[in-house]
Enzyme design. Structure first.
Site, PDB file in Angstrom:
ATOM      1  N   ARG A 212       1.077  -1.245  -0.200  1.00 25.33           N
ATOM      2  CA  ARG A 212      -0.062  -0.010  -0.176  1.00 25.33           C
ATOM      3  C   ARG A 212       1.101   1.104   0.291  1.00 25.33           C
ATOM      4  NH1 ARG A 212      -1.722   1.750   4.769  1.00 25.33           N
ATOM      5  NH2 ARG A 212      -2.400  -0.149   5.316  1.00 25.33           N
TER       6      ARG A 212
ATOM      7  N   TYR B  50     -16.264  17.657 -15.795  1.00 22.24           N
ATOM      8  CA  TYR B  50     -16.770  16.497 -15.708  1.00 22.24           C
ATOM      9  C   TYR B  50     -17.552  15.623 -14.904  1.00 22.24           C
ATOM     10  CZ  TYR B  50     -16.020  11.273 -15.255  1.00 22.24           C
ATOM     11  OH  TYR B  50     -15.810  10.055 -15.248  1.00 22.24           O
TER      12      TYR B  50
ATOM     13  N   ASP C  84      -7.130  19.045 -14.630  1.00 23.73           N
ATOM     14  CA  ASP C  84      -7.292  17.612 -15.210  1.00 23.73           C
ATOM     15  C   ASP C  84      -6.922  17.744 -16.211  1.00 23.73           C
ATOM     16  OD1 ASP C  84      -8.452  15.649 -16.266  1.00 23.73           O
ATOM     17  OD2 ASP C  84      -9.660  15.666 -14.897  1.00 23.73           O
TER      18      ASP C  84
ATOM     19  N   LYS D 240      -7.670   6.432 -19.623  1.00 23.67           N
ATOM     20  CA  LYS D 240      -7.935   7.179 -20.535  1.00 23.67           C
ATOM     21  C   LYS D 240      -7.197   7.010 -21.619  1.00 23.67           C
ATOM     22  CE  LYS D 240     -11.752   7.784 -18.528  1.00 23.67           C
ATOM     23  NZ  LYS D 240     -11.870   9.066 -18.376  1.00 23.67           N
TER      24      LYS D 240
HETATM   25  C1  LIG Z   1     -12.822   9.330 -16.635  1.00 27.91           C
HETATM   26  C2  LIG Z   1     -12.253  10.896 -16.372  1.00 27.91           C
HETATM   27  C3  LIG Z   1     -12.250  11.259 -15.094  1.00 27.91           C
HETATM   28  C4  LIG Z   1     -12.250   9.951 -13.527  1.00 27.91           C
HETATM   29  O1  LIG Z   1     -10.851   8.676 -13.398  1.00 27.91           O
HETATM   30  P1  LIG Z   1     -11.927   7.114 -13.132  1.00 27.91           P
HETATM   31  O2  LIG Z   1     -10.525   6.976 -13.758  1.00 27.91           O
HETATM   32  O3  LIG Z   1     -13.203   6.828 -14.126  1.00 27.91           O
HETATM   33  O4  LIG Z   1     -12.535   7.685 -11.885  1.00 27.91           O
HETATM   34  C5  LIG Z   1     -12.024  12.585 -14.346  1.00 27.91           C
HETATM   35  N1  LIG Z   1     -11.628  13.282 -15.835  1.00 27.91           N
HETATM   36  C6  LIG Z   1     -11.713  13.381 -16.756  1.00 27.91           C
HETATM   37  C7  LIG Z   1     -11.617  14.387 -17.113  1.00 27.91           C
HETATM   38  C8  LIG Z   1     -12.159  11.974 -17.039  1.00 27.91           C
HETATM   39  O5  LIG Z   1     -12.461  12.096 -18.256  1.00 27.91           O
END
Ligand SMILES: *Cc1c(COP(=O)(O)O)cnc(C)c1O
Length: 389
Positions: free
Chosen positions: A53, A105, A177, A202
């Site tokens: 962890r 988001y 982000d 992603k």
């Molecule tokens: C998918 C996404 C998230 C969240 O991420 P997860 O891996 O699904 O928890 C946050 N910000 C953006 C822009 C995203 O596309």
């Protein structure tokens, strides 16, 4: 786009940073250290790891690699993008205020309103591509500006350097982000941001086979707090998940170049289609953020959104009629996806002022032959509207 600190190029770092040849076996690929604990030669005398962890060598490789790509001094990996976001929001105290984009988001909105909101954090959503509106929404308790650029689903572009200056003049932190752009297209820390967050689910993973998150910063104090939270809260990725993201990142540069090329072709084809009302793609010269995107990004990315003239009934029909584009949430992988934000990714916003246009569709343009993608959309756009009742 400004140069990063390392003398090595991006694609070289993506393949090698944090991943030397394994010293004990010569393995070229960083092993999946599938272990929860580590032997000590005497009490406290470790090989650098005690418990997975707190730290794991496969995770360290991923953290080192992604930090290098963002030009960051520190990076920490999480079990999802939301877990990474949660760690950043835990830097705040009760009564602190956050400014977020008005097409943030959906999961970020939910995390702020229903989790951190209950812990006393307040927020206001504004058009972050309008610095005057940002300044007007400022409160004495504003401690953080949270920006997605390009944003989701409208692909608005916020000027990172302008927002960083604005935030720093008022003793607040700028969080970016960077999921949609990836560090290949945009490096927010080098533009003045304090913290970068990713959903590695992603483009970084890139193959729709892993869920993960990442936080990068060059601020030592913030990094220490994030590391503490990573271990104390424990939302860490397993070694196999870290391996999958590391493997994906090796091809990030070539994938992003093709995502950009394919998305640009798709955006132009949609713009010329009479069934389409508006196309949202920062690479189009008519897009409101085109000039800012050109200045702060290497390319315009693989995401395209558009509205159809026939309203929601037609949008739903198109979403159900593609053959190459899969109807699914998520984005950023090799296969092309289509989705209806109002009823899918952004459904949690439906009752709020942030609700998105029901005629809107969002595409994650993948790496298939672009002629197949364009043809698939043109065919789907000829589908008759669905019956809404
Ligand atoms: C998918 C996404 C998230 C969240 O991420 P997860 O891996 O699904 O928890 C946050 N910000 C953006 C822009 C995203 O596309």
């Amino acid at each position: 786009m400004p140069d990063e600190g390392s003398p090595l190029g991006f694609a070289t770092l993506a393949i090698h940073a944090g991943q030397p040849v394994d010293p004990s076996t010569g393995a070229v690929v960083t092993p999946i250290y599938q272990t929860s604990t580590y032997g000590q030669s005497s009490v406290g005398e470790t090989h650098g790891y005690e418990y997975s962890r707190t730290g794991n060598p496969t995770r360290t490789a991923l953290e080192t690699c992604l930090a290098a790509l963002e030009g960051a001094a520190h990076g920490r990996a999480f079990s999802s993008g939301m877990a990474a976001e949660d760690a950043i929001l835990r830097l705040l105290n009760p009564d602190d205020h956050v400014l977020i984009g008005n097409d943030v988001y959906g999961g970020t909105y939910r995390l702020l309103s229903q989790v951190h909101g209950r812990a006393g954090v307040h927020f206001t959503s504004v058009a972050l591509d309008d610095p005057a509106e940002v300044a007007a929404a400022w409160q004495p308790t504003t401690r953080m500006v949270w920006v997605e650029t390009p944003s989701n689903p409208l692909l608005r572009i916020a000027d990172i350097a302008v927002l960083a200056e604005l935030a720093h003049a008022r003793h607040a932190m700028l969080v970016v982000d960077n999921t949609f752009a990836t560090p290949y297209l945009q490096r927010p820390l080098l533009l003045g941001a304090d913290v970068v967050v990713h959903s590695t689910t992603k483009y970084l993973g890139g193959h729709s086979d892993v869920v993960g998150g990442f936080v990068a910063t060059s601020d030592d104090e913030v990094a220490e707090r994030i590391a503490f939270l990573q271990n104390a809260v424990g939302a860490v990725p397993g070694p196999f998940d870290c391996f999958l993201v590391l493997r994906g990142v090796k091809t990030l540069a070539v994938r992003m170049d093709r995502h950009c090329d394919n998305a640009s072709r798709v955006a132009h084809a949609l713009s010329a289609n009479p069934a389409v009302d508006r196309v949202y793609y920062p690479g189009l010269s008519g897009h409101s953020g085109h000039e800012t995107a050109r200045a702060q990004m290497r390319g315009f990315g693989g995401m395209v959104s558009f509205t159809v003239r026939g309203g929601e009934a037609h949008a739903l029909a198109v979403a159900a009629s593609t053959a190459v584009f899969t109807l699914a949430e998520s984005l950023g992988a090799v296969e092309s996806l289509i989705e209806h934000p109002r009823r899918m990714t952004h459904a949690s916003l439906s009752d709020s002022s942030l609700a998105v246009d029901p005629a809107l569709l969002r595409l994650s343009v993948g790496l298939e032959d672009v002629d197949d993608l364009v043809e698939d959309l043109e065919r789907a756009l000829r589908a008759p509207p669905v019956n809404l009742d």
